[in-house]
Design a protein around this motif. Structure first.
Motif, short mmCIF file in Angstrom:
data_model
loop_
_atom_site.label_atom_id
_atom_site.label_comp_id
_atom_site.label_asym_id
_atom_site.label_seq_id
_atom_site.Cartn_x
_atom_site.Cartn_y
_atom_site.Cartn_z
N TYR A 71 1.77 19.58 -33.05
CA TYR A 71 2.92 18.87 -32.49
C TYR A 71 4.15 18.96 -33.39
O TYR A 71 5.27 19.17 -32.91
N GLU A 72 3.95 18.81 -34.69
CA GLU A 72 5.10 18.76 -35.59
C GLU A 72 5.58 20.13 -36.04
O GLU A 72 6.77 20.41 -36.06
N ASN A 101 5.73 24.55 -30.26
CA ASN A 101 6.63 23.40 -30.13
C ASN A 101 7.96 23.65 -30.83
O ASN A 101 9.00 23.15 -30.41
N ALA A 115 9.85 25.59 -28.37
CA ALA A 115 10.25 24.69 -27.28
C ALA A 115 11.44 23.83 -27.70
O ALA A 115 12.41 23.67 -26.94
N LYS A 116 11.38 23.30 -28.94
CA LYS A 116 12.46 22.44 -29.43
C LYS A 116 13.76 23.25 -29.58
O LYS A 116 14.84 22.77 -29.28
N GLY A 144 15.61 23.45 -26.54
CA GLY A 144 15.94 22.15 -25.97
C GLY A 144 14.80 21.49 -25.22
O GLY A 144 14.98 20.46 -24.56
N GLY A 145 13.62 22.05 -25.31
CA GLY A 145 12.46 21.48 -24.62
C GLY A 145 11.86 20.32 -25.41
O GLY A 145 12.26 20.04 -26.55
N LYS A 146 10.87 19.68 -24.79
CA LYS A 146 10.21 18.55 -25.46
C LYS A 146 8.89 19.04 -26.04
O LYS A 146 8.12 19.71 -25.34
N PRO A 147 8.61 18.70 -27.29
CA PRO A 147 7.32 19.12 -27.84
C PRO A 147 6.17 18.37 -27.15
O PRO A 147 6.37 17.27 -26.63
N SER A 148 5.01 18.98 -27.14
CA SER A 148 3.86 18.28 -26.55
C SER A 148 2.58 18.69 -27.26
O SER A 148 2.53 19.74 -27.92
#
Lengths: 555, 311
Positions: B143-144, B149, B152-153, B156-160
């Motif tokens: 996640y971090e 991720n 994705a970040k 501009g996406g949201k991490p999951s």
């Protein structure tokens, strides 16, 4: 050519001789009381016992361990170990039973209750307390405990000097009145339950900054605990200038779920005895409260976001070593946060809540398990094995399996024998536990036959002494969720296993959905969940446990 | 004339007899290690226990079919079958089509060194062990700090937590499997393409066919029979999704998609306090029967439709 023929004939002959295990057993080779010089000696002429043992990845071979070298030296017995890796233990053990002509003389450690119920019914195990026990050659030796195990008998009669309400004899005795295994005994508080740690230094830091939160020692309710976690999240508790604090973490919720659940009146998210009633806890209102609290921790960002995908202790320790963890469960704090931050963490007591105001409780292990040592019938060496086991329950055996030989591996610090020091050689490159693994199988998978606090608890070691003191706060509250005295039938064990194989996966997934995906605990989702639990035969599971418990209670 | 024919026949038979001798080790091997152990299947119809042994254990209830009945009545039976089929079909489709595309692509590379480099790089991951591969999956989807991720970040996406999700499980499983096996599986097709008729290519060039047309009309038909054989074999294993990788990838969050036949069998047989060997064998037998039926059916269909089949 002639010499080759002779060699082959010799090999064939020796193979044939070795295939005849019982014919040349000498009854008079056994020494009941040892000799004048050596009371521990078990046989006159050296004799080899076949022993089946579980072996962990960090253990050397059993015959290289100091403990067994010493036992061999004093008893005049040799040991031929069948060592089985813990990952394949169940399969190899089953295969061993298939080959009945080559069974070991002793199954040492990890003897499951269910297996004893099963094989006991076939007469495949020696009942330690039966007056009619015979050797494989038909020679009657009578009651094994009474005749060959005086130390163990004394300990059983005195309940191992443990007064916690559990009856050692009842735990050791199966439904047919026989004892197929000796007991595994553990009365060391730090090893009877998990420990929940919180960072007192962070609390001090925040109190210095004027934040009104309770000290670790004053945290008594789940509400207090959440307030502290919230403060960890809101402020820079670790004072590194970054917003990187993880208030609470766990490896796939391990033990954290027990800890939070206990604040609502149950210690285990499965079958639990409450009064005289068996309850499947995940269907109760208390469990619903637990889910709601966990959901709160999740939505407030207090629960480690990766909790459900942390699968190893090393993964959990990553954040600990970075000084980012506020609270977690571990066997010892240094295992998760390293030696640099170990001193900042203290244990917190079991909690209560506004929903549950009764006595706090902490999920824990039983002090007695009927899993120590099993002798398969069909061996002539029952007396030898019995005396060997008796030594393992004596002070000498307890010390050997814990930390090795007195004045060699450890020594008393004073004449009063109030503490002792473990001698790890200066040139040893690994950890203390890795060194201990060269002495005893107790490091890893095998539990000691008797892990005795009166000895283990006296070890002169700053971290362990602190851990002992901190762990003692849990001792009065430990709850064993289902009594070890209660034994089931083979059919019952089988049915439980089948139900659990499906139920546990469903239940874990449902727990995740309530906590992480926000399924509603007050609406249709909860009703559907309860109805699914019924489909997964929760009712039948409760019934099996209740019937077994009622039989035990004589209802 | 008759005598000559007879002599020829005798000669070919005696030559054949010698060759048949070469078969003996394989036949013996198959009998001992593949057919003889099948006798152990009898425990699917028993309440097996290792003390009474395979042939001494009592017959299971319901005329020996209790284990099968228990399995079919299991509350998550359909979920497990569905999960197994989703992963299996997804894998078969992706792992059949993409290696063909890669093989066609490799076949078109004219520079020998570049061709070999591409092949080596594409099949190297095949030698990464399952445990290491799953370790990498966990690290990449962290996640971090995980690369997925982070990307994705960046956009501009949201991490999951991808491994905690039912939605992502089968995709992660299949794509990581493809990463491991793509180059390896393509080798078979690259080999098959080497047999493409060069005269056809020359004729096509003379007729003015471009490269894509030649791939479509010459190369692809060359490897289609091989692809069909591979497909039939895959369908034969439709319920036998590998156990280790799925088991290692399981988290409580993805159990709704990751509990498959083999992980359930492992749970009930080897993780259990009392291993349910009879029950697990019954599941295995069910799996084998379904696979055999599928194999025969698909083979028959392939034979009828495309004139290519295993037998």
């Amino acid at each position: 050519m002639k010499s080759i023929n002779l060699l082959i004939s010799g090999l064939v002959l020796s193979a044939l001789i070795s295939c005849k295990p019982t014919s040349n057993y000498d009854l008079d080779n056994f020494l009941l009381h040892g000799t004048e010089e050596n009371p521990y000696q078990i046989v006159k002429e050296s004799q080899t016992l076949k022993i089946f043992v579980p072996r962990g990845s960090q253990n050397p071979h059993f015959n290289e361990m100091k403990m067994f070298k010493k036992l061999s030296e004093i008893t005049n017995l040799n040991f031929n170990f069948t060592e089985v890796d813990s990952s394949a233990y169940t399969q190899v053990r089953s295969a061993t039973w298939e080959d009945k002509k080559n069974l070991p003389d002793l199954f040492l450690f990890n003897n499951s209750t269910s297996e004893q119920v099963y094989y006991g019914a076939f007469g495949a195990l020696v009942p330690f307390n039966d007056d009619e026990v015979k050797l494989a050659n038909g020679y009657k030796i009578g009651n094994v405990i009474d005749n060959f195990m005086p130390t163990y008998k004394g300990l059983l009669d005195n309940n191992f000097n443990i007064n916690n309400g559990l009856n050692a004899k009842k735990v050791a005795t199966f439904a047919d009145g026989k004892m197929y295994s000796t007991l595994s005994v553990n009365d060391v508080p730090r090893d009877l339950t998990f420990k929940m740690f919180i960072n007192q230094q962070w609390i001090d830091n925040l109190q210095e900054d004027g934040v009104q939160i309770k000290d670790a020692v004053d945290i008594e309710t789940i509400e207090d605990y959440i307030e502290v976690l919230k403060a960890f999240k809101k402020y820079d508790a670790n004072r590194n200038g970054k917003d990187d604090e993880v208030p609470v973490t766990a490896k796939e919720l391990e033990y954290l779920r027990n800890y939070i659940l206990a604040s609502y009146g149950y210690a285990f998210p499965g079958i639990e005895l409450s009064g005289d009633e068996i309850i499947y806890v995940p269907k109760t209102e208390a469990y619903k409260k637990y889910l709601q609290t966990m959901r709160l921790l999740e939505t407030e960002g207090l629960l480690d976001i990766s909790t459900f995908s942390i699968k190893t202790d090393a993964q959990m320790a990553q954040k600990g070593l970075e000084h980012r963890l506020g609270s977690f469960s571990s066997a010892a704090a240094y295992l998760t946060v390293g030696m640099n931050y170990e001193s900042e963490y203290v244990c917190i007591t079991p909690l209560k809540s506004s929903y549950y105001t009764g006595t706090p409780m902490q999920w824990g292990f039983s002090t007695f398990y009927p899993t120590g040592a099993v002798i398969p019938s069909g061996t002539n060496y029952i007396r030898e094995v019995a005396r060997l086991l008796d030594i393992m329950y004596s002070d000498l055996g307890i010390q050997l399996i814990a930390y090795g030989e007195e004045n060699v591996d450890w020594q008393w610090d004073n004449e009063e024998k109030t503490s002792w020091t473990f001698n790890v050689p200066n040139d040893w490159k690994g950890t203390q536990e890795e060194y201990r693994a060269t002495i005893t199988p107790n490091v890893g998978t095998a539990s000691a036959l008797y892990w005795k606090n009166d000895f283990v608890g006296k070890m002169n070691d700053a971290i362990l002494t602190k851990l002992n003191t901190m762990s003692s706060i849990y001792t009065p509250y430990i709850k064993v969720v289902f009594p070890e005295e209660v034994k089931m039938t083979n059919d019952e064990y089988n049915e439980i296993e089948l139900i659990n194989a499906s139920l546990q996966a469903y239940q874990l997934n449902a727990e995740y959905q309530f906590i992480k995906e926000g399924k509603n605990t007050n609406g249709e989702d909860w009703t559907k969940y309860l109805s699914n639990l019924d489909k997964y035969n929760v009712g039948r599971l409760e019934e099996i446990y209740q019937n077994a418990y009622n039989r035990f209670k004589g209802v | 004339m008759k005598i000559i024919l007879k002599k020829k026949k005798e000669k070919s038979y005696s030559t054949g007899k010698g060759l048949i001798l070469f078969l003996i080790p394989t036949v013996v091997y198959l009998l001992i290690f593949h057919y003889l152990p099948m006798s152990g299947l009898v425990i699917a119809f028993e309440d097996y226990n290792s003390y009474q042994g395979i042939f001494g254990s009592p017959l299971a209830k319901n005329y020996g079919f209790a284990n099968f009945i228990n399995f079919f009545n299991m509350p998550n039976f359909w979920l497990i079958i569905k999960n197994t089929l989703v992963i299996s079909v997804y894998s078969i489709v992706v792992n059949t089509i993409l290696p063909i595309i890669l093989a066609l692509f490799i076949n078109e590379i004219r520079n020998k060194h570049f061709k070999k480099t591409v092949q080596t790089i594409s099949y190297a991951p095949y030698f990464v062990s399952t445990v290491v591969c799953v370790g990498m999956i966990f690290a990449f989807s962290n996640y971090e700090h995980g690369i997925f991720n982070t990307i994705a970040k960046f956009f501009g996406g949201k991490p999951s937590n991808m491994l905690e999700s039912d939605t992502w499980f089968s995709t992660i499983y299949v794509v990581s499997g493809l990463w491991q096996g793509l180059g390896w599986w393509a080798i078979i097709y690259v080999g098959a393409l080497a047999n493409a008729n060069m005269e056809l290519h020359e004729a096509a060039v003379l007729d003015g066919a471009n490269r894509l047309q030649r791939i479509w009309h010459i190369n692809l038909p060359t490897i289609i029979p091989m692809a069909i054989i591979m497909f039939i074999l895959s369908v034969g294993n439709i319920l036998s999704v590998g156990f280790e990788k799925v088991f290692l990838m399981q988290t409580s969050g993805n159990l709704g998609a990751s509990e498959i036949l083999s992980t359930y069998t492992y749970r009930v047989s080897l993780m259990s306090r009392i291993p349910q060997y009879s029950y697990a064998t019954a599941i295995g037998l069910f799996n084998s029967v379904v696979s055999m039926v599928m194999l025969i059916a698909v083979n028959k269909i392939a034979k009828k439709v495309g004139d290519t089949s295993l037998w």
